[in-house]
Enzyme design. Structure first.
Site, mmCIF file in Angstrom:
data_model
loop_
_atom_site.group_PDB
_atom_site.id
_atom_site.type_symbol
_atom_site.label_atom_id
_atom_site.label_comp_id
_atom_site.label_asym_id
_atom_site.label_seq_id
_atom_site.Cartn_x
_atom_site.Cartn_y
_atom_site.Cartn_z
ATOM 1 N N ARG A 13 29.810 155.796 65.864
ATOM 2 C CA ARG A 13 29.170 155.186 66.281
ATOM 3 C C ARG A 13 27.200 155.783 66.053
ATOM 4 O O ARG A 13 26.781 156.418 65.149
ATOM 5 C CB ARG A 13 28.452 156.388 67.671
ATOM 6 C CG ARG A 13 30.476 155.970 68.343
ATOM 7 C CD ARG A 13 29.877 156.892 69.736
ATOM 8 N NE ARG A 13 28.874 156.316 70.668
ATOM 9 C CZ ARG A 13 28.572 156.617 72.221
ATOM 10 N NH1 ARG A 13 29.536 157.558 72.408
ATOM 11 N NH2 ARG A 13 28.221 156.070 73.415
ATOM 12 N N LYS B 135 27.040 162.778 85.366
ATOM 13 C CA LYS B 135 27.274 162.962 83.355
ATOM 14 C C LYS B 135 25.859 163.361 83.222
ATOM 15 O O LYS B 135 25.341 164.224 81.911
ATOM 16 C CB LYS B 135 28.542 162.511 82.843
ATOM 17 C CG LYS B 135 28.303 163.047 81.158
ATOM 18 C CD LYS B 135 30.038 162.944 81.077
ATOM 19 C CE LYS B 135 29.952 160.967 80.154
ATOM 20 N NZ LYS B 135 29.141 160.224 79.344
ATOM 21 N N SER B 136 25.232 162.122 83.521
ATOM 22 C CA SER B 136 23.357 161.918 82.368
ATOM 23 C C SER B 136 22.921 162.979 83.169
ATOM 24 O O SER B 136 21.686 163.594 82.071
ATOM 25 C CB SER B 136 23.053 160.885 83.169
ATOM 26 O OG SER B 136 23.452 158.886 82.740
ATOM 27 N N ASP C 111 28.512 150.708 82.106
ATOM 28 C CA ASP C 111 29.671 152.036 81.992
ATOM 29 C C ASP C 111 30.435 151.751 82.599
ATOM 30 O O ASP C 111 32.135 152.259 82.923
ATOM 31 C CB ASP C 111 29.463 153.862 82.346
ATOM 32 C CG ASP C 111 28.159 154.031 80.720
ATOM 33 O OD1 ASP C 111 28.542 153.925 80.106
ATOM 34 O OD2 ASP C 111 27.165 154.957 82.066
ATOM 35 N N ARG D 193 20.417 166.071 80.889
ATOM 36 C CA ARG D 193 18.672 166.558 81.395
ATOM 37 C C ARG D 193 19.115 167.785 81.897
ATOM 38 O O ARG D 193 17.926 168.367 81.789
ATOM 39 C CB ARG D 193 18.555 164.452 82.107
ATOM 40 C CG ARG D 193 18.637 164.035 81.013
ATOM 41 C CD ARG D 193 18.528 162.571 82.278
ATOM 42 N NE ARG D 193 18.402 161.621 81.451
ATOM 43 C CZ ARG D 193 19.670 160.765 80.440
ATOM 44 N NH1 ARG D 193 20.523 161.347 80.806
ATOM 45 N NH2 ARG D 193 19.327 159.327 79.326
ATOM 46 N N SER E 145 18.611 150.988 75.855
ATOM 47 C CA SER E 145 19.458 152.062 76.054
ATOM 48 C C SER E 145 18.346 153.118 76.286
ATOM 49 O O SER E 145 17.584 153.793 75.745
ATOM 50 C CB SER E 145 19.713 152.547 74.327
ATOM 51 O OG SER E 145 20.181 154.009 74.152
ATOM 52 N N LYS F 245 30.485 152.353 71.873
ATOM 53 C CA LYS F 245 30.348 153.178 72.809
ATOM 54 C C LYS F 245 31.533 153.581 72.552
ATOM 55 O O LYS F 245 31.886 153.891 71.318
ATOM 56 C CB LYS F 245 30.826 152.523 74.340
ATOM 57 C CG LYS F 245 29.826 151.474 75.109
ATOM 58 C CD LYS F 245 28.697 152.461 75.521
ATOM 59 C CE LYS F 245 27.290 151.815 75.883
ATOM 60 N NZ LYS F 245 26.645 152.540 76.030
ATOM 61 N N ARG G 175 36.243 156.227 80.166
ATOM 62 C CA ARG G 175 37.110 154.875 80.867
ATOM 63 C C ARG G 175 37.864 154.156 80.332
ATOM 64 O O ARG G 175 38.028 153.463 81.776
ATOM 65 C CB ARG G 175 35.082 154.550 80.436
ATOM 66 C CG ARG G 175 34.362 155.610 80.394
ATOM 67 C CD ARG G 175 33.205 154.992 81.140
ATOM 68 N NE ARG G 175 31.776 155.938 81.023
ATOM 69 C CZ ARG G 175 31.557 156.295 81.990
ATOM 70 N NH1 ARG G 175 32.152 156.713 83.138
ATOM 71 N NH2 ARG G 175 30.220 158.176 81.441
HETATM 72 C C1 S3P Z 1 23.258 157.020 79.360
HETATM 73 C C2 S3P Z 1 23.119 156.203 79.446
HETATM 74 C C3 S3P Z 1 23.721 154.750 78.945
HETATM 75 C C4 S3P Z 1 25.802 155.397 79.297
HETATM 76 C C5 S3P Z 1 26.135 156.354 78.781
HETATM 77 C C6 S3P Z 1 25.220 157.155 79.741
HETATM 78 C C7 S3P Z 1 22.506 158.489 79.748
HETATM 79 O O1 S3P Z 1 24.127 154.791 77.283
HETATM 80 O O2 S3P Z 1 25.954 154.083 78.254
HETATM 81 O O3 S3P Z 1 27.414 156.749 79.414
HETATM 82 O O4 S3P Z 1 22.956 159.342 79.771
HETATM 83 O O5 S3P Z 1 21.188 158.436 78.824
HETATM 84 P P1 S3P Z 1 23.257 153.959 75.624
HETATM 85 O O6 S3P Z 1 21.709 154.838 76.203
HETATM 86 O O7 S3P Z 1 23.371 153.556 74.986
HETATM 87 O O8 S3P Z 1 23.044 152.608 76.876
#
Ligand code: S3P
Length: 427
Positions: free
Chosen positions: A123, A25-26, A306, A30, A168, A333, A379
């Site tokens: 959030r 997902k991350s 996560d 991107r 973060s 979260k 989750r």
């Molecule tokens: C993520 C960073 C994390 C993670 C999120 C995905 C990312 O969040 O919890 O699921 O893709 O950069 P934080 O940056 O708030 O820690």
């Protein structure tokens, strides 16, 4: 739709088999953002089809970026932001989506409005609004400038050295993406290191990036179109890994095993699970053992942020008392994951104490069948499904199951395959 309920009858058999989890997902967020920024044709293979990245794709389309789904599943992107967004950017449930896009919007000379679902609108957005304002963007938002909807008038940014108070990757990535359009270099210094996808992918796309310890600097300039390949999502693999550690064995091929994403395997190893990693193919194999309680916390937290809800399920099935600390970020979260994880474990009859920055989990051999509320959090829902198949002997139900579509639309199918449980989704 996020109100659906999953019913999971116990099988008593745990899990067994191979699961190819969805694209990370991350990385998917991107890849979409970088392909959209790069003028020309990029391709993305293995993109996550979860609702979160799909919202990011929809938001970028409002800038005139074209996305085409090819028959083989690849997505072709004709990048280059052509005009200011023609509509509100709806980021759905995605914190990563809204925070990365905020950086893009700040760098773009035009007006953007970003919002999301009722969970995302709770959030904190000041963590990205503050540095973007310091770079010269005009950022307004609800609640004194801290909650979405966000209104950003971008362009004309200056470079910044930003000491982020929060560890973060979303904040780091937001500021670095804005930095591409600044008049000078932009540096983010993190209190603890976090996942490195943005720096890795910016470098691959030709941006000038320097990393020194916990500090990352990006120099302004364009990114080049490229062929992105999205690896399997280690955070999704964690559900199957924990299920196997509790009862059974699984093979998880094709995973991203880079910095800050596979640390949950170290926690499982500390608990006594059998974990094998084959770096060359990104394959992880996990099998059950008698798990023991561990201490989880400190600088380890950003690397497992996560995975904590499902690691708490592993702790619930371990012998002894596990303490999870230093995890205050879980409070902001998709749900308050300290509270929602504690409530989920208690529903399974696991004695759990809530702490401001974590929880204390008293492990037990067998869980009671449960009626769990996911609190609208994918989750928590998936962690509960793991608890149900691994250690109960009755029917469990999980409400708010629809949230799982944000990250892992095929979860139930995979659950049925590896557990043999006749899991079914109802209204
Ligand atoms: C993520 C960073 C994390 C993670 C999120 C995905 C990312 O969040 O919890 O699921 O893709 O950069 P934080 O940056 O708030 O820690």
């Amino acid at each position: 739709m996020h109100e659906q309920t999953l019913s999971v009858p116990a099988t008593g058999g745990g899990v067994k088999g191979t699961v190819r989890v969805p694209g990370d997902k991350s990385v998917s967020h991107r890849a979409l953002v970088l392909a959209a920024l790069a003028p020309g044709r990029s391709t993305i293979e293995g993109l996550s089809r979860g609702e979160d990245p799909t919202h990011t794709r929809g938001a970028l389309a409002h800038f005139g970026v074209e996305f085409l789904d090819e028959a083989d599943g690849t997505v072709t992107v004709h990048g280059g932001l052509r005009h200011e967004p023609v509509d509100v950017l709806d980021c759905g449930n995605a914190g990563t989506g809204i925070r990365l896009l905020a950086g893009v919007c700040a760098g773009f000379d035009g007006l953007s409005v970003l919002t999301g679902d009722r969970y995302l609108r709770r959030r904190p957005m000041d963590r990205v609004a503050d540095p973007l304002r310091r770079m010269g963007a005009r950022v307004d938002a609800r609640a004194g400038g801290s909650l979405a909807p966000l209104v950003i008038r971008g362009g004309g940014l200056n470079g910044l050295t930003y000491h982020s108070p929060t560890a973060s990757a979303q904040v780091k990535s937001c500021v670095l993406l804005a930095g591409l359009a600044a008049s000078g270099p932009t540096t983010v210094v993190e209190p603890h290191p976090t996942r490195r996808h943005t720096e890795e992918m910016l470098t691959a796309a030709g941006a000038r990036v320097q990393v020194e310890g916990t500090s990352v600097t990006v120099h302004p300039g364009p990114v080049a179109p490229m062929a992105h390949t999205v690896p399997g999502d280690p955070s999704q693999s964690a559900f199957w890994a924990v299920a196997a550690a509790l009862a059974g064995e699984v093979e998880l091929p094709g995973l991203y095993l880079g910095y800050g994403r596979s640390d949950y395997l170290n926690v499982l190893r500390r608990m006594g699970a059998t974990v094998q990693v084959e770096e060359s193919t990104g394959t992880v194999r996990v099998s059950a053992a008698r798990l023991r309680a561990v201490q989880i916390g400190g600088e380890e937290v950003p690397g497992i942020v996560d995975e904590i809800p499902v690691l708490a399920v592993a702790a619930a099935g371990a012998q002894g008392t596990t303490v999870i600390s230093g995890a205050h970020e879980l409070r902001v979260k998709e749900s308050d994951r300290v509270a929602s994880t504690v409530a989920m474990l208690r529903a399974f009859g696991v004695e759990t104490e809530e702490r401001p920055d974590g929880m204390v989990v008293h492990g037990r051999e067998e869980f009671s069948p449960a009626a769990v509320d996911s609190a609208g959090d994918h989750r928590i829902a998936m962690a509960a499904a793991v608890a149900a198949v691994a250690r109960t002997s009755g029917l469990s139900t999980i409400t708010g199951w629809g949230s799982v579509a944000t990250s892992y639309p095929g979860f139930v199918e995979d659950l049925r395959t590896v557990s043999g449980a006749a899991a079914s989704v109802g209204a």
